[in-house]
Motif scaffolding. Sequence first.
Motif, PDB file in Angstrom:
ATOM      1  N   THR A  52       0.706  -1.138  -0.039  1.00  0.00           N
ATOM      2  CA  THR A  52      -0.089   0.073   0.286  1.00  0.00           C
ATOM      3  C   THR A  52       1.033   1.154  -0.032  1.00  0.00           C
ATOM      4  O   THR A  52       0.533   2.249  -0.737  1.00  0.00           O
ATOM      5  N   PHE A  54       3.838   1.518  -1.205  1.00  0.00           N
ATOM      6  CA  PHE A  54       4.628   1.770  -2.428  1.00  0.00           C
ATOM      7  C   PHE A  54       3.517   2.472  -3.441  1.00  0.00           C
ATOM      8  O   PHE A  54       3.738   3.194  -4.038  1.00  0.00           O
ATOM      9  N   ALA A  55       2.170   1.894  -3.463  1.00  0.00           N
ATOM     10  CA  ALA A  55       1.305   2.416  -4.236  1.00  0.00           C
ATOM     11  C   ALA A  55       1.011   3.793  -4.045  1.00  0.00           C
ATOM     12  O   ALA A  55       0.713   4.674  -5.133  1.00  0.00           O
ATOM     13  N   LEU A  56       0.895   4.023  -2.870  1.00  0.00           N
ATOM     14  CA  LEU A  56       0.759   5.723  -2.366  1.00  0.00           C
ATOM     15  C   LEU A  56       1.918   6.346  -3.014  1.00  0.00           C
ATOM     16  O   LEU A  56       1.469   7.463  -3.623  1.00  0.00           O
ATOM     17  N   ALA A  80       3.397   5.987  -5.557  1.00  0.00           N
ATOM     18  CA  ALA A  80       3.392   5.711  -6.999  1.00  0.00           C
ATOM     19  C   ALA A  80       2.321   6.689  -7.385  1.00  0.00           C
ATOM     20  O   ALA A  80       2.248   7.477  -8.359  1.00  0.00           O
ATOM     21  N   LEU A  81       1.286   6.906  -6.547  1.00  0.00           N
ATOM     22  CA  LEU A  81       0.430   7.942  -6.560  1.00  0.00           C
ATOM     23  C   LEU A  81       0.768   9.247  -6.676  1.00  0.00           C
ATOM     24  O   LEU A  81       0.485  10.126  -7.634  1.00  0.00           O
ATOM     25  N   LEU A  86       4.000  10.196  -7.360  1.00  0.00           N
ATOM     26  CA  LEU A  86       4.765  10.099  -8.406  1.00  0.00           C
ATOM     27  C   LEU A  86       3.993  10.517  -9.572  1.00  0.00           C
ATOM     28  O   LEU A  86       4.231  11.389 -10.426  1.00  0.00           O
ATOM     29  N   GLY A  87       3.011   9.872  -9.771  1.00  0.00           N
ATOM     30  CA  GLY A  87       2.341   9.912 -11.086  1.00  0.00           C
ATOM     31  C   GLY A  87       1.565  11.088 -11.159  1.00  0.00           C
ATOM     32  O   GLY A  87       1.716  11.748 -12.338  1.00  0.00           O
ATOM     33  N   PHE A  88       1.143  11.524 -10.270  1.00  0.00           N
ATOM     34  CA  PHE A  88       0.330  12.922 -10.027  1.00  0.00           C
ATOM     35  C   PHE A  88       1.283  13.967 -10.526  1.00  0.00           C
ATOM     36  O   PHE A  88       1.176  15.001 -11.151  1.00  0.00           O
ATOM     37  N   VAL A 146       4.344  13.737 -12.004  1.00  0.00           N
ATOM     38  CA  VAL A 146       5.013  13.841 -13.341  1.00  0.00           C
ATOM     39  C   VAL A 146       3.713  14.277 -14.253  1.00  0.00           C
ATOM     40  O   VAL A 146       4.167  15.063 -15.343  1.00  0.00           O
ATOM     41  N   LEU A 147       2.464  13.872 -14.068  1.00  0.00           N
ATOM     42  CA  LEU A 147       1.384  14.129 -15.095  1.00  0.00           C
ATOM     43  C   LEU A 147       1.313  15.849 -14.905  1.00  0.00           C
ATOM     44  O   LEU A 147       1.110  16.529 -15.889  1.00  0.00           O
ATOM     45  N   GLY A 148       1.577  16.295 -13.632  1.00  0.00           N
ATOM     46  CA  GLY A 148       1.033  17.655 -13.481  1.00  0.00           C
ATOM     47  C   GLY A 148       2.352  18.449 -14.010  1.00  0.00           C
ATOM     48  O   GLY A 148       2.041  19.595 -14.730  1.00  0.00           O
ATOM     49  N   LEU A 186       6.833  17.135  -5.989  1.00  0.00           N
ATOM     50  CA  LEU A 186       5.694  16.047  -5.577  1.00  0.00           C
ATOM     51  C   LEU A 186       6.381  14.687  -6.224  1.00  0.00           C
ATOM     52  O   LEU A 186       6.631  13.755  -5.650  1.00  0.00           O
ATOM     53  N   MET A 193       8.516   5.521  -3.021  1.00  0.00           N
ATOM     54  CA  MET A 193       8.580   4.227  -3.469  1.00  0.00           C
ATOM     55  C   MET A 193      10.085   3.476  -3.448  1.00  0.00           C
ATOM     56  O   MET A 193       9.954   2.267  -2.809  1.00  0.00           O
ATOM     57  N   VAL A 206      -3.844  21.157 -10.587  1.00  0.00           N
ATOM     58  CA  VAL A 206      -3.615  20.271 -11.597  1.00  0.00           C
ATOM     59  C   VAL A 206      -4.827  19.399 -11.372  1.00  0.00           C
ATOM     60  O   VAL A 206      -5.665  18.924 -12.418  1.00  0.00           O
ATOM     61  N   GLY A 226       3.363   9.738 -16.520  1.00  0.00           N
ATOM     62  CA  GLY A 226       2.442  10.065 -15.391  1.00  0.00           C
ATOM     63  C   GLY A 226       1.229   9.077 -15.070  1.00  0.00           C
ATOM     64  O   GLY A 226       0.762   8.788 -14.184  1.00  0.00           O
ATOM     65  N   THR A 276       1.359   5.638 -14.172  1.00  0.00           N
ATOM     66  CA  THR A 276       1.797   5.319 -12.955  1.00  0.00           C
ATOM     67  C   THR A 276       0.659   5.643 -12.010  1.00  0.00           C
ATOM     68  O   THR A 276       0.253   4.885 -11.139  1.00  0.00           O
ATOM     69  N   LEU A 277      -0.136   6.722 -12.441  1.00  0.00           N
ATOM     70  CA  LEU A 277      -1.301   6.996 -11.672  1.00  0.00           C
ATOM     71  C   LEU A 277      -2.226   5.832 -11.784  1.00  0.00           C
ATOM     72  O   LEU A 277      -2.888   5.434 -10.631  1.00  0.00           O
ATOM     73  N   ALA A 327      -0.977   2.885  -9.513  1.00  0.00           N
ATOM     74  CA  ALA A 327      -1.311   3.310  -8.258  1.00  0.00           C
ATOM     75  C   ALA A 327      -2.743   2.993  -7.715  1.00  0.00           C
ATOM     76  O   ALA A 327      -3.173   2.564  -7.062  1.00  0.00           O
ATOM     77  N   LEU A 375      -4.411   0.542  -5.355  1.00  0.00           N
ATOM     78  CA  LEU A 375      -5.199   0.768  -3.793  1.00  0.00           C
ATOM     79  C   LEU A 375      -6.567   0.582  -3.807  1.00  0.00           C
ATOM     80  O   LEU A 375      -7.146   0.446  -2.752  1.00  0.00           O
TER      81      LEU A 375
END
Lengths: 122, 320, 347
Positions: free
Chosen positions: A51, A53-55, A57-58, A60-62, A64-66, A102, A110, B153, C20, C23-24, C27, C31
């Motif tokens: 969990t 790790f997934a958080l 990743a959440l 990180l993904g946010f 990078v996307l942002g 972020l 991670m 965002v 991104g 990865t989102l 995740a 979760l």
Amino acid sequence: MSDAAVAGLRAGIRARVRLVGSAAAVGAALGVVAAGALAASSGDVEAGTRTAFALGALVLGFGVLGWSGSAMVGDSVETAQRYMATRTDWTERDSRRAMARLSGAGAGAMLAVVAVRTVLLG
Amino acid sequence: MSTDTPDRTDAAAAETDRRGLLARLRASPFLSELLSNRLAVVGLSIILAIVLIAVYARLFLDPGALASSRLGTGIPDRHPPGWASSVPADRYLFGTDAAARDIFRRCLYGAWLAMLYGTITVGTSTVLGVGLGVVAAYYGDVTDNVVMRTMDVLLAFPPLLLALALVAVFPRELGLWRAVIALTLVYTPRFARVVRGAALKVLEDEYVDATVALGASDPRVLVRHVLPNCLAPITVQSTLNFGLAIIDLAALSFLGFGAQAGTPSWGLMLSNGVNNGLLTGKWWLSFFPGLFLAVTVLGFNLLGDGMRDALDPRMREAVD
Amino acid sequence: MVSTRFLLKRALLLVPVLFGVATLVFAILHLAPGDPARVIVGQRASQAQVEEVRRQLGLDQPLWRQYLQFLWDAARFDFGQSYSIKKGGTVRSVLIDRLPVTIELALYGQVAGIFIGIPLGIVSAVRQDSLTDHLTRIGALTGISVPIFWSGPLLILLFATYLDVFPTSGRIDSTLFLPDHWTLFGTELPLTGMVTVDTLLLGNVEAFLSAVHHLFLPALVIGIYSTALISRMMRSSMLEVVRQDYIRTARAKGQGAKITLMKHGFRNALIPVVTVIGIQFGTLLGGAVLTETVFGINGMGLTIVTAIGDSDYPVVQGTVLTFALLFTLVNLLVDVTYSYLDPRIQQ
């Protein structure tokens, strides 16, 4: 490339590394705390680290996307604001810095969680 | 300096506040401007009517009876409204649905559900947004940057798609609460942005500096000085978003991620209308719940637009 | 001219955007409650079967390894097999089937919005506070207030069920059959999957008209919304530009008011509108989800709703990444348009 240009580039890179690096350190600490708390509350190290790790990743993904989103529509948003005379203080640069922080924090979390898991479970 | 002790000054000020409240309301440029805006008054009337309907439905209608099927009780299913068919005009005012339930009563109860869950959604995101916005404005620097740019965002995502993604994360058992939580998260950034903008303007004013210099601690400054001055823009933003929240809640129910089957929510009734009445021309299954929904949303949009126009120009910039 | 460097830089942003989003998605799905293996084998299967499927899918691996594997798969747009929507079929084949459907719908909706919304906005601005202006503004407010899942059913009931001038659903007459390829100078080429394009490529006018006939109502529903948004934006943008100094200067030089407006105002007023079209494209995709559900159109929107409802995780992943790809490409297109309109942008 002139020496001055190289020096300038180096300084720029160093500033960016410092920005992301300090965020990664904070993220790593938070990741370990989160993994510990989750593992303790569920009594299952594997589930807790998953969990956490997934958080990470959440985040990180946010981030990078942002970051890339800011770069992508940044001009559009700034122009629209200029033409529409809406005064907000949104700037592409600010947004990218925040998102880089972020991303760093997420990646740090991670990596730290993977390290913790490897130490505990092998 | 006055010779009064600080305590007595406070008490006297509070006393003036209380006595002058009505007079001040009447003289408030915001209210008088709002009430002179005809469209805003129409919006306000619509909302008041819907609230009355909601309260009536809550007090006098039984949700269990509205949810359960009436098939086999002699009541015809998918019966058109009485005035549009051969039965007495006052029977089945809005017709009956595929489970022979009375659409009129279900629409009335839908008003209660929309107002209830709309209030919970908007209320919770207001509280979260106020917290984030005030903290960002007060602490500034990195905190401000990271919090607000994250909000930006989130704001850039299309609301319905973001809500769908969030709905997928929460367990199915939560039912309608799944949609409420998802939409609360979708709406929070809007409030954070407004509150931060308003709070910054208040903080720019010197008296907060003076209060800090006099040694008031952080939370006290925030609660006593910043929050009261943000109330107007927060109210405007809540009104503008209430209509959107009701639409989005209905949309999630329509798509099957909101209210549990049988619940008399407008979105679910519309979904039933599409599944049971579209090809056979049973228009009343879709028409009435959608009418209630659209009129309610229009009411909030009209009032919200009017409130924004009546707002102090300095604060208007913060509300989008 | 648009500088290639600027566009290349923009195109390269696709990589971090998709990284991104991937990865989102990873995740979020890890979760989310629920076990994909359990979804595949069903509720009545034994625990041993679940374990077997978990091993096959690699779900027993450490999460970081699953993450790297997922990134690698996502880079090749390979999301494995669908659990339920098209059982046994690859996610890629589902996407290939359904993406053109949504692109076509969104395209017509967007085009309708642009070609109706921009003139309406201009008229509304030029005749500020006239009856036309009031009607346009009230119409726009109504267009935004009325949800697609109400306007859609009402239009179907009126025009399809009662008046019978449009079909209620489907993409083309069921009596018409299209071949799966078309021929150009003797070479066989694959079709696009967009019926209005395919029928033209095949030179089948009857089928083309039927496709337009079927697409009209859904495109109208989604178009109303984008028309409302664009006309509002165009109006305020136009008013803003007119207020600016150089228009006044131009007018003082003696040019007629209308020509001034057209010459200077239009181009400048268009810039924020074009950028907003790009940013609003996401909202349009949200509208496509609802429109497809109302009309029973088997596109990406209906796919993602069904996939979330059925916990078909691979399809959810694939759909979300495709949406992100689409959004990025549209914004790239907006960038091109935009750098034509505003030469200053090419640093």
